[in-house]
Design an enzyme around this catalytic site. Structure first.
Site, mmCIF file in Angstrom:
data_model
loop_
_atom_site.group_PDB
_atom_site.id
_atom_site.type_symbol
_atom_site.label_atom_id
_atom_site.label_comp_id
_atom_site.label_asym_id
_atom_site.label_seq_id
_atom_site.Cartn_x
_atom_site.Cartn_y
_atom_site.Cartn_z
ATOM 1 N N ARG A 52 79.909 -5.253 56.183
ATOM 2 C CA ARG A 52 79.157 -4.044 56.550
ATOM 3 C C ARG A 52 79.877 -3.275 57.652
ATOM 4 O O ARG A 52 79.924 -2.053 57.647
ATOM 5 C CB ARG A 52 77.718 -4.406 56.991
ATOM 6 C CG ARG A 52 76.984 -3.234 57.644
ATOM 7 C CD ARG A 52 75.462 -3.362 57.680
ATOM 8 N NE ARG A 52 74.993 -4.687 58.035
ATOM 9 C CZ ARG A 52 75.017 -5.220 59.265
ATOM 10 N NH1 ARG A 52 75.474 -4.520 60.285
ATOM 11 N NH2 ARG A 52 74.574 -6.448 59.471
ATOM 12 N N TYR A 104 70.129 21.449 48.323
ATOM 13 C CA TYR A 104 69.822 20.323 47.455
ATOM 14 C C TYR A 104 68.386 19.845 47.697
ATOM 15 O O TYR A 104 67.986 19.617 48.847
ATOM 16 C CB TYR A 104 70.828 19.201 47.736
ATOM 17 C CG TYR A 104 70.595 17.979 46.891
ATOM 18 C CD1 TYR A 104 70.784 18.029 45.515
ATOM 19 C CD2 TYR A 104 70.154 16.786 47.454
ATOM 20 C CE1 TYR A 104 70.548 16.911 44.729
ATOM 21 C CE2 TYR A 104 69.925 15.670 46.669
ATOM 22 C CZ TYR A 104 70.124 15.744 45.311
ATOM 23 O OH TYR A 104 69.882 14.649 44.535
ATOM 24 N N ASP A 176 77.653 20.749 54.138
ATOM 25 C CA ASP A 176 77.649 19.932 52.922
ATOM 26 C C ASP A 176 78.652 20.600 51.977
ATOM 27 O O ASP A 176 78.395 21.672 51.438
ATOM 28 C CB ASP A 176 76.230 19.909 52.326
ATOM 29 C CG ASP A 176 76.126 19.043 51.074
ATOM 30 O OD1 ASP A 176 77.133 18.921 50.340
ATOM 31 O OD2 ASP A 176 75.030 18.512 50.809
ATOM 32 N N LYS A 201 79.485 13.484 43.038
ATOM 33 C CA LYS A 201 79.804 14.723 42.324
ATOM 34 C C LYS A 201 81.323 14.868 42.134
ATOM 35 O O LYS A 201 81.919 14.021 41.497
ATOM 36 C CB LYS A 201 79.166 15.903 43.058
ATOM 37 C CG LYS A 201 77.701 15.647 43.501
ATOM 38 C CD LYS A 201 76.750 15.443 42.356
ATOM 39 C CE LYS A 201 75.376 14.922 42.775
ATOM 40 N NZ LYS A 201 74.680 15.658 43.809
HETATM 41 C C1 LIG Z 1 73.707 15.395 44.821
HETATM 42 C C2 LIG Z 1 73.761 16.089 46.129
HETATM 43 C C3 LIG Z 1 73.366 15.426 47.300
HETATM 44 C C4 LIG Z 1 72.813 14.018 47.273
HETATM 45 O O1 LIG Z 1 73.792 13.089 46.938
HETATM 46 P P1 LIG Z 1 73.507 11.694 46.164
HETATM 47 O O2 LIG Z 1 74.872 11.149 45.985
HETATM 48 O O3 LIG Z 1 72.807 12.054 44.884
HETATM 49 O O4 LIG Z 1 72.643 10.887 47.041
HETATM 50 C C5 LIG Z 1 73.493 16.110 48.492
HETATM 51 N N1 LIG Z 1 73.968 17.368 48.550
HETATM 52 C C6 LIG Z 1 74.349 18.026 47.444
HETATM 53 C C7 LIG Z 1 74.863 19.422 47.553
HETATM 54 C C8 LIG Z 1 74.245 17.421 46.195
HETATM 55 O O5 LIG Z 1 74.606 18.086 45.101
#
Ligand SMILES: *Cc1c(COP(=O)(O)O)cnc(C)c1O
Length: 383
Positions: A52, A104, A176, A201
């Site tokens: 961890r 999101y 983000d 993604k």
């Molecule tokens: C999918 C997404 C998240 C969340 O991520 P996970 O891997 O599904 O937990 C956060 N921000 C954006 C812009 C996303 O598309």
């Protein structure tokens, strides 16, 4: 072995982890599954004690992630939400954070239904307007978290203006960067302090892992987030670290193709008689087009578009054959979704309506297939 020549980001990504084990000279990064490590002596460590707190496979990934964004420290999490949770854990009860209103749905949910209970105050603002952001600042405001382009309407925020504003008001500036990735957009160059990704993604890129990333521009802030990650434990397992390393090697190529495909498809949708509006920063008619050209190296692979009615949108989802009706984005396979019901279902109906996230709005994650095949599928589904 270190190369004296200056490497471009594309080269560094391909070479990530090559030769990391000098004993074997391995090209591919080993997956270290050991949960714990022998201590050489009391009070001594090899640098690895317990998985961890640190894992050799994860370390290679995390160093690569820091390099990728041009930051001091990268951390790999079990999901994008785990990275965002760790970001919000930095704050205390009574602190106020500003976030993009076009964001999101999961980020909205965790703020509204989890962090609100602990007294974290949140305002949702139109971050495509720096003056709207400035007007929302209070004496307790500690941070600004934006998504640009926004989700699902792809509004573009002015990174330079927001970076300066955060500096003036000493706010932590977090971006983000899931939608464009550092191949296209480099928030640290505009003064961002923290960059977050859903690695599920584009960074993962194959719809086969769930991962999250947090990178800090400065080492001290990186230490703080490492402390929070190690305390709460949402680390990325070594097998997934390996997969993410492998994915990063093709990121540059994939992003180039996502962009080229999306530009072609957005232009085609824009000329379609049964499509009402297309939201894609690459279109000259998009309000964020000029700004996008200034601050990003490409427009990305995400397109949203409005069709004639909710029934028409449902028809498209039922008729697509090559495109999959599925949530998520950023993978090599093209996906289409209905944000009002799927990804943004947790945003209250009144807010969705005000933002324009209605049931005739579809969101397309353009993959790397032959774009003409994707167009043919959309053509028959829209008819
Ligand atoms: C999918 C997404 C998240 C969340 O991520 P996970 O891997 O599904 O937990 C956060 N921000 C954006 C812009 C996303 O598309």
């Amino acid at each position: 072995m270190r190369h004296p020549i200056r490497q471009t980001l594309a080269t560094e990504l391909v070479q990530l982890g090559v030769g990391c084990d000098e004993r074997t000279g391995t090209i591919s990064v080993p997956i270290y599954t050991s949960a714990t490590y022998r201590h050489p002596a009391v009070g001594e460590s090899t640098g690895f004690d317990y998985t961890r707190s640190g894992n050799p496979t994860r370390q290679i990934l995390e160093e690569g992630l820091a390099k990728l964004e041009g930051g001091a420290r990268g951390l790999a999490f079990s999901s994008g939400m785990a990275a965002l949770t760790t970001f919000f854990l930095h704050f205390s009860s009574g602190d106020h954070v500003l976030v993009s209103e076009d964001l999101y749905g999961g980020t909205y949910r965790i703020l509204d239904q989890v962090f609100a209970k602990f007294g974290l105050l949140v305002s949702y603002v139109d971050t495509t307007s720096a003056s709207a952001v400035e007007a929302a600042i209070t004496t307790n405001t500690k941070a600004l978290l934006i998504e640009t382009p926004g989700n699902p309407l792809l509004g573009v925020a002015d990174l330079e203006a927001l970076g300066q504003l955060c500096k003036r008001h000493t706010l932590l500036f977090a971006v983000d960067n899931t939608f464009l990735t550092p191949i296209l957009q480099r928030p640290f160059e505009f003064g961002a302090d923290v960059i977050i990704h859903s690695g599920t993604k584009y960074l993962g890129g194959h719809n086969d892992i769930c991962a999250g990333v947090l990178v800090t521009r400065e080492a001290k802030l990186g230490d703080r987030f490492y402390f929070l990650q190690n305390s709460t434990g949402a680390i990325l397992p070594p097998q997934d670290c390996y997969l993410l390393i492998r994915s990063l090697k093709t990121l540059t190529l994939r992003i180039e193709r996502h962009c080229a495909n999306a530009e072609k498809i957005a232009a085609w949708l824009d000329g379609h008689p049964r499509v009402r509006t297309v939201y894609y920063p690459g279109l000259k008619t998009h309000p964020g087009h000029e700004l996008s050209k200034q601050q990003s190296k490409g427009f990305g692979g995400m397109i949203s578009f409005r069709v004639e009615s909710a029934a028409h949108a449902r028809q498209v989802l039922e008729k697509v054959e090559l495109l999959s009706f599925a949530e998520s984005l950023g993978g090599v396979e093209s996906l289409i979704t209905l944000p009002a019901v799927q990804t943004h279902g947790d945003i209250p109906a009144a807010d969705r309506k005000r933002l324009g996230i209605c049931e005739s709005l579809l969101r397309l994650s353009v993959g790397i297939e032959d774009p003409d095949d994707l167009i043919a599928d959309l053509e028959q589904a829209l008819a």
